[in-house]
Write a protein that holds these residues in place. Sequence first.
Motif, PDB file in Angstrom:
ATOM      1  N   LYS A  33       0.887  -1.161   0.000  1.00 27.52           N
ATOM      2  CA  LYS A  33       0.000   0.000   0.000  1.00 27.52           C
ATOM      3  C   LYS A  33       0.920   1.205   0.000  1.00 27.52           C
ATOM      4  O   LYS A  33       1.638   1.461   0.965  1.00 27.52           O
ATOM      5  N   GLY A  35       2.554   4.958  -0.065  1.00 27.49           N
ATOM      6  CA  GLY A  35       2.388   6.260   0.574  1.00 27.49           C
ATOM      7  C   GLY A  35       2.885   7.364  -0.347  1.00 27.49           C
ATOM      8  O   GLY A  35       3.247   7.118  -1.499  1.00 27.49           O
ATOM      9  N   THR A  55       7.097   5.757   2.252  1.00 28.62           N
ATOM     10  CA  THR A  55       6.746   4.762   3.260  1.00 28.62           C
ATOM     11  C   THR A  55       5.608   3.935   2.694  1.00 28.62           C
ATOM     12  O   THR A  55       4.665   4.487   2.119  1.00 28.62           O
ATOM     13  N   VAL A  56       5.705   2.617   2.835  1.00 34.05           N
ATOM     14  CA  VAL A  56       4.660   1.732   2.341  1.00 34.05           C
ATOM     15  C   VAL A  56       4.213   0.823   3.481  1.00 34.05           C
ATOM     16  O   VAL A  56       4.921   0.635   4.466  1.00 34.05           O
ATOM     17  N   GLU A  57       3.023   0.259   3.327  1.00 34.65           N
ATOM     18  CA  GLU A  57       2.491  -0.683   4.306  1.00 34.65           C
ATOM     19  C   GLU A  57       2.289  -2.021   3.618  1.00 34.65           C
ATOM     20  O   GLU A  57       1.881  -2.080   2.451  1.00 34.65           O
ATOM     21  N   THR A  58       2.574  -3.096   4.332  1.00 33.81           N
ATOM     22  CA  THR A  58       2.418  -4.438   3.797  1.00 33.81           C
ATOM     23  C   THR A  58       2.172  -5.403   4.941  1.00 33.81           C
ATOM     24  O   THR A  58       2.234  -5.031   6.112  1.00 33.81           O
ATOM     25  N   GLU A  83       9.330  -1.480  10.275  1.00 31.16           N
ATOM     26  CA  GLU A  83       8.690  -1.264  11.576  1.00 31.16           C
ATOM     27  C   GLU A  83       7.437  -2.129  11.660  1.00 31.16           C
ATOM     28  O   GLU A  83       6.535  -2.001  10.843  1.00 31.16           O
ATOM     29  N   ARG A  88      -1.385  -2.269  14.647  1.00 30.23           N
ATOM     30  CA  ARG A  88      -1.975  -3.021  13.532  1.00 30.23           C
ATOM     31  C   ARG A  88      -1.277  -4.367  13.417  1.00 30.23           C
ATOM     32  O   ARG A  88      -0.342  -4.523  12.635  1.00 30.23           O
ATOM     33  N   ARG A  91       0.726  -6.246  10.289  1.00 34.18           N
ATOM     34  CA  ARG A  91       1.114  -5.240   9.292  1.00 34.18           C
ATOM     35  C   ARG A  91       2.477  -4.674   9.621  1.00 34.18           C
ATOM     36  O   ARG A  91       2.867  -4.571  10.775  1.00 34.18           O
ATOM     37  N   LYS A  93       5.347  -1.424   8.380  1.00 35.46           N
ATOM     38  CA  LYS A  93       5.629  -0.222   7.599  1.00 35.46           C
ATOM     39  C   LYS A  93       7.086  -0.283   7.173  1.00 35.46           C
ATOM     40  O   LYS A  93       7.966  -0.578   7.982  1.00 35.46           O
ATOM     41  N   SER A  95      10.257   1.781   5.236  1.00 33.49           N
ATOM     42  CA  SER A  95      10.816   3.021   4.712  1.00 33.49           C
ATOM     43  C   SER A  95      11.676   2.646   3.524  1.00 33.49           C
ATOM     44  O   SER A  95      12.588   1.825   3.655  1.00 33.49           O
TER      45      SER A  95
END
Length: 100
Positions: A33, A35, A55-58, A83, A88, A91, A93, A95
Amino acid sequence: MRALAGLFEVEDVETPYGGMAVSYEPLGHVWLKLGARRRRERTEAGRAASVETTTVETRVDPRLRPGRVLRFGGADWAIVFVEVGAERPGRAKLSLERVR
């Protein structure tokens, strides 16, 4: 926005002639996802470079660690920091950084 990214391990090998050869070992794919992207200038050894960060989320995945590369959108992004947040579960995050 979501993107499917290829995950690679970067291997630097010295050639017999003293040069460096870089190879990318594929490790799989991950959904990201995305950013917002940010750009800044960095100067090292008298040379300026444009650095793009995001920054992305996965989902949490043990293969995701600093030094590896995610390839999506026609570019290679180095994982700088991972991180795993308690707010969450499941999940992570990441960088990411790309030098242009």
